[in-house]
Design a protein around this motif. Structure first.
Motif, PDB file in Angstrom:
ATOM      1  N   ARG A 355       0.881  -1.226  -0.171  1.00  7.76           N
ATOM      2  CA  ARG A 355       0.065   0.078  -0.020  1.00  7.76           C
ATOM      3  C   ARG A 355       0.732   1.466  -0.002  1.00  7.76           C
ATOM      4  NH1 ARG A 355      -2.957  -3.010   4.165  1.00  7.76           N
ATOM      5  NH2 ARG A 355      -4.619  -3.934   3.401  1.00  7.76           N
ATOM      6  N   LYS A 359       0.883   4.183  -2.794  1.00  6.28           N
ATOM      7  CA  LYS A 359       0.813   5.478  -2.688  1.00  6.28           C
ATOM      8  C   LYS A 359       1.648   6.309  -3.138  1.00  6.28           C
ATOM      9  CE  LYS A 359      -2.872   4.619   0.830  1.00  6.28           C
ATOM     10  NZ  LYS A 359      -3.168   4.621   2.265  1.00  6.28           N
ATOM     11  N   ILE A 362       1.956   6.783  -7.011  1.00  2.93           N
ATOM     12  CA  ILE A 362       0.452   6.829  -7.988  1.00  2.93           C
ATOM     13  C   ILE A 362       0.746   7.399  -9.162  1.00  2.93           C
ATOM     14  CG2 ILE A 362      -0.142   8.971  -7.000  1.00  2.93           C
ATOM     15  CD1 ILE A 362      -2.996   7.650  -6.518  1.00  2.93           C
TER      16      ILE A 362
END
Length: 384
Positions: A355, A359, A362
């Motif tokens: 994750r 992030k 991105i």
């Protein structure tokens, strides 16, 4: 008319470093290491000491030690002197600096890294010169350690890995036997609490050098603190010192309960076997009472001699049908079938890391993101 040709030496240290015969250096060191192994097997410790002295004074050993510390992942991490050997000239000069006479190590630089439980683990970073000296003596210590180490010790050893320890666990517990209970062992602050006197007495190396490393102290917030126990995590030689400290646990249990595969009645009654990776280990047993009343006190006594104790919060006795976590894997027997899979904590760490990577990237393309994600995923795949 007879003419003679003059062979000129390299004009500077850069050329000298690049032209060193690395294969020959490796052969010289390996030949000495094989002789050390043979002397250990014969119990000729005087010869072991003489061969170690020869290796740690050899040019080949010093060159390989400098090569190791200047090409590994910590090559860009400096100690308190803020020096790095990043050029061919400084590397060659570093070989000349590895002298035993008058050697005095510098204090360690203390840093901290975060642990999965929220706590911080202290690390001691030696200077590049001290790391090279430790790498040099590691070349002389490793053949001794590999000759006398426990058979089922897998941590910090060449050609052995975490996956090997998991395979050994499967081979031990998947067979159709009566092994129903596991003692999950964890040593409280292993690296930080090993008794210095025990190390100096039992480690087969030059006592003066070892004593100077253990008592070097560490620098934190511009304050020098003494070291009275333990080996600093961050030093190249610390893992092998920890292995020397814990070696003998398997032989101790075998002398009390019998050897793996033995037909002795005590072995059949107890089923005691140990698998260790660094300071984490598991011990099997047929009954909970054997592990609680006989094995655990024996292990505690073994560790006490070395200045160590078992962690009360992490050391527990578990049924194989309930399952236990070992080295990032969950080991559990389902309906007489043993299944080993990544533990919930390992999966959670992988998902959190994925994750965070997604992030942070991105705005990048899919190709870049896939390339970044493949390394943690491959690491988890080795456990499957």
């Amino acid at each position: 008319m007879i003419t003679s040709k003059t062979v000129s030496a390299p004009t500077n240290n850069t050329e000298t470093w690049n032209q060193l015969p690395w294969k020959k250096c490796q052969k010289v060191v390996m030949r000495l290491q094989r002789r050390i192994v043979k002397a250990v097997q014969q119990g000729r410790w005087g010869k072991v000491k003489a061969l170690q002295h020869l290796l740690t004074r050899s040019f080949s050993g010093k060159a390989l030690a400098v090569k190791r510390v200047t090409e590994n992942q910590g090559k860009n991490t400096a100690g308190i002197d803020r020096q790095l050997w990043s050029t061919c000239n400084t590397k060659f000069q570093g070989i000349k600096l590895l002298k035993q006479r008058g050697y005095k190590p510098s204090p360690l630089k203390r840093i901290y890294i975060s642990k999965s439980n929220g706590k911080r683990r202290p690390l001691g970073i030696p200077t590049i010169k001290d790391r090279a000296m430790q790498a040099l003596y590691l070349l002389a210590l490793e053949p001794v350690a590999e000759t006398i180490s426990d058979r089922h010790s897998y941590g910090f050893r060449p050609k052995r890995s975490c996956a090997d320890a998991i395979v050994a666990s499967h081979l031990l517990l998947a067979s159709r036997n009566q092994l129903q209970w596991i003692l999950e062992g964890d040593i409280k602050g292993c690296f930080d609490n090993i008794n210095h006197e025990w190390l100096i007495k039992h480690i087969p190396m030059e006592k003066k050098i070892l004593h100077s490393w253990l008592k070097a102290g560490f620098l934190e917030s511009k304050t020098l603190y003494p070291t009275t126990a333990g080996t600093p995590q961050g030093g190249i030689i610390s893992p092998i010192l920890a292995n020397f400290t814990l070696n003998g646990l398997e032989k101790l249990l075998e002398s009390r309960f019998g050897k793996l595969g033995s037909k002795r009645r005590s072995k059949i009654r107890s089923g005691v076997n140990v698998i260790r990776y660094a300071d984490d280990f598991i011990i099997s047993g047929i009954t909970r009472e054997v592990l609680e009343n006989e094995v655990k006190p024996l292990v505690s006594s073994f560790l006490h001699e070395r200045g160590l104790i078992l962690s009360e919060e992490k050391t527990k006795i578990t049924s194989i049908t309930t399952g236990f976590d070992f080295l990032g894997c969950n080991v559990r027997r389902y309906n007489k079938k043993l299944i080993i899979k990544p533990s919930k904590e390992s999966i959670k760490r992988l998902l959190n890391k994925a994750r965070a990577l997604i992030k942070a990237n991105i705005a990048n393309t899919q190709a870049v993101l896939i390339r970044l994600l493949q390394f943690p995923i491959k690491g988890m795949g080795k456990l499957l």
